[in-house]
Motif scaffolding. Structure first.
Motif, PDB file in Angstrom:
ATOM      1  N   GLU A  32       0.826  -1.204   0.000  1.00 25.08           N
ATOM      2  CA  GLU A  32       0.000   0.000   0.000  1.00 25.08           C
ATOM      3  C   GLU A  32       0.865   1.259   0.000  1.00 25.08           C
ATOM      4  O   GLU A  32       0.534   2.263  -0.652  1.00 25.08           O
ATOM      5  CB  GLU A  32      -0.940   0.012   1.210  1.00 25.08           C
ATOM      6  CG  GLU A  32      -2.051  -1.022   1.165  1.00 25.08           C
ATOM      7  CD  GLU A  32      -1.603  -2.378   1.675  1.00 25.08           C
ATOM      8  OE1 GLU A  32      -0.381  -2.532   1.966  1.00 25.08           O
ATOM      9  OE2 GLU A  32      -2.445  -3.274   1.771  1.00 25.08           O
ATOM     10  N   THR A  33       2.001   1.206   0.726  1.00 24.47           N
ATOM     11  CA  THR A  33       2.893   2.362   0.769  1.00 24.47           C
ATOM     12  C   THR A  33       3.505   2.635  -0.594  1.00 24.47           C
ATOM     13  O   THR A  33       3.588   3.795  -1.030  1.00 24.47           O
ATOM     14  CB  THR A  33       4.007   2.130   1.810  1.00 24.47           C
ATOM     15  OG1 THR A  33       3.411   1.952   3.108  1.00 24.47           O
ATOM     16  CG2 THR A  33       4.955   3.313   1.861  1.00 24.47           C
ATOM     17  N   THR A  34       3.937   1.589  -1.291  1.00 26.78           N
ATOM     18  CA  THR A  34       4.514   1.790  -2.630  1.00 26.78           C
ATOM     19  C   THR A  34       3.461   2.324  -3.601  1.00 26.78           C
ATOM     20  O   THR A  34       3.780   3.129  -4.486  1.00 26.78           O
ATOM     21  CB  THR A  34       5.102   0.480  -3.168  1.00 26.78           C
ATOM     22  OG1 THR A  34       4.105  -0.552  -3.166  1.00 26.78           O
ATOM     23  CG2 THR A  34       6.289   0.044  -2.324  1.00 26.78           C
ATOM     24  N   GLU A  35       2.217   1.903  -3.455  1.00 26.09           N
ATOM     25  CA  GLU A  35       1.153   2.428  -4.320  1.00 26.09           C
ATOM     26  C   GLU A  35       0.909   3.908  -4.056  1.00 26.09           C
ATOM     27  O   GLU A  35       0.728   4.695  -4.990  1.00 26.09           O
ATOM     28  CB  GLU A  35      -0.125   1.608  -4.113  1.00 26.09           C
ATOM     29  CG  GLU A  35      -0.033   0.188  -4.652  1.00 26.09           C
ATOM     30  CD  GLU A  35      -1.167  -0.705  -4.184  1.00 26.09           C
ATOM     31  OE1 GLU A  35      -1.343  -1.799  -4.756  1.00 26.09           O
ATOM     32  OE2 GLU A  35      -1.869  -0.317  -3.225  1.00 26.09           O
ATOM     33  N   SER A  36       0.920   4.291  -2.775  1.00 26.19           N
ATOM     34  CA  SER A  36       0.760   5.710  -2.455  1.00 26.19           C
ATOM     35  C   SER A  36       1.975   6.518  -2.903  1.00 26.19           C
ATOM     36  O   SER A  36       1.837   7.650  -3.392  1.00 26.19           O
ATOM     37  CB  SER A  36       0.542   5.890  -0.945  1.00 26.19           C
ATOM     38  OG  SER A  36      -0.732   5.423  -0.565  1.00 26.19           O
ATOM     39  N   LEU A  37       3.177   5.948  -2.750  1.00 28.44           N
ATOM     40  CA  LEU A  37       4.373   6.634  -3.224  1.00 28.44           C
ATOM     41  C   LEU A  37       4.336   6.823  -4.737  1.00 28.44           C
ATOM     42  O   LEU A  37       4.810   7.840  -5.256  1.00 28.44           O
ATOM     43  CB  LEU A  37       5.628   5.849  -2.822  1.00 28.44           C
ATOM     44  CG  LEU A  37       6.027   5.908  -1.342  1.00 28.44           C
ATOM     45  CD1 LEU A  37       7.204   4.990  -1.077  1.00 28.44           C
ATOM     46  CD2 LEU A  37       6.369   7.338  -0.931  1.00 28.44           C
ATOM     47  N   THR A  38       3.766   5.851  -5.441  1.00 28.24           N
ATOM     48  CA  THR A  38       3.614   5.989  -6.889  1.00 28.24           C
ATOM     49  C   THR A  38       2.723   7.173  -7.229  1.00 28.24           C
ATOM     50  O   THR A  38       3.040   7.980  -8.116  1.00 28.24           O
ATOM     51  CB  THR A  38       3.017   4.699  -7.487  1.00 28.24           C
ATOM     52  OG1 THR A  38       3.907   3.606  -7.243  1.00 28.24           O
ATOM     53  CG2 THR A  38       2.796   4.854  -8.988  1.00 28.24           C
TER      54      THR A  38
END
Length: 298
Positions: free
Chosen positions: A114-120
């Protein structure tokens, strides 16, 4: 007072007519924007979530994947890259240690994907907002009348409720990450424009006169004097872009964007206090990490 209320100015109907016309006549344009943004989002997400694919070195079919290293180690590689970026910008081992602890905590809580998706979403918003905001801010700093004309538009973009952005975004781009990114860009774009304008326009006149006296052209004055002087303000604009984009992750989740906003919305719908506090705390950790990483002083 009946004369005042009998005829209602058709604000909503006019807006609907404009959006319908744009959707009917500019559909190809919006499809092209959607395809470009989706390509950028997918590329950034692949970098953050998967190791490099080396299958092409072994002449493997495109559907066969051979990673450079085991996929389980990829989060640690991404953390190491963030630490290296932090050291390059801050030269402070304490900040680097904080970044390591913060990302390991996210891994421990099971919110890495979820963090990598938000960072994207955040990185995509930064690319678009800084790519548009910095040139517009420079142009506005050199043309005061242009900036005065832009101020009402910038105020409208920042004060209009963010949910209102989602309606045309859904109409033009459907559901998913793209409408969430569009709504985020509309909300965030005024920050880099205003801060770039502030930095460039506040360049001391003495520096500009000295550069002119030494024969500098307008282009040289921009690159050698104005932009270096305005660099802290531009970086502050980047910092604000990231923080404001992060504040939009929950709003973006309402239109199908993946990321840390999804568990928050799920917790809200199910009145799950534990899930809500857990995911909300992760958002706070990410915000603190990004703020400390990119904080630049003059």
């Amino acid at each position: 007072m009946d004369w005042l209320t009998d005829y209602k100015i058709p604000v909503g109907k006019t807006a609907k007519a404009v959006f319908d016309w744009m959707n009917d006549n500019l559909g190809g344009f919006f499809d092209a924007i959607s395809a470009g943004l989706e390509w950028m989002i997918n590329g950034l997400m692949a970098v953050l979530q998967e190791p490099p694919n080396t299958g092409w070195l072994y002449d493997l079919p495109s559907e066969d994947v051979r990673y450079l290293y085991p996929e389980v180690y990829h989060p640690l590689v991404i953390i190491a890259l963030f630490v290296a970026l932090t050291w390059f910008l801050q030269r402070n081992w304490k900040v680097c240690l904080g970044v390591v602890i913060g990302f390991l905590f996210i891994l421990n809580q099971g919110y890495w994907e979820e963090t990598t998706e938000s960072l994207t979403l955040i990185l995509s918003a930064c690319v678009v907002c800084m790519g548009l905001g910095v040139p517009i801010g420079i142009a506005a700093a050199h043309r005061p009348r242009l900036y005065r004309a832009m101020v009402p538009i910038l105020d409208l973009m920042q004060t209009l409720p963010t949910f209102v952005y989602l309606i045309p975004a859904i109409v033009f781009f459907g559901l998913g990450m793209v409408p969430g990114l569009i709504a985020t860009v509309i909300f965030v774009l005024p920050a880099p424009i205003r801060l770039t304008h502030l930095g460039v326009s506040s360049t001391p006149q003495a520096l500009m006169e000295a550069a002119t006296a030494f024969g500098a052209t307008p282009k040289q004055r921009l690159w050698k004097v104005e932009l270096p002087y305005a660099f802290p303000q531009i970086m502050a604009g980047l910092n604000q872009t990231i923080m404001l984009s992060l504040s939009m992750v929950v709003i973006a989740a309402l239109v199908g964007a993946n990321g840390l906003g999804v568990p928050v919305v799920r917790a809200l719908n199910s009145v799950n206090t534990a899930l809500g506090f857990e995911s909300g705390f992760i958002i706070v950790v990410v915000a603190i990490l990004l703020d400390r990483m990119l904080r630049v002083s003059r």
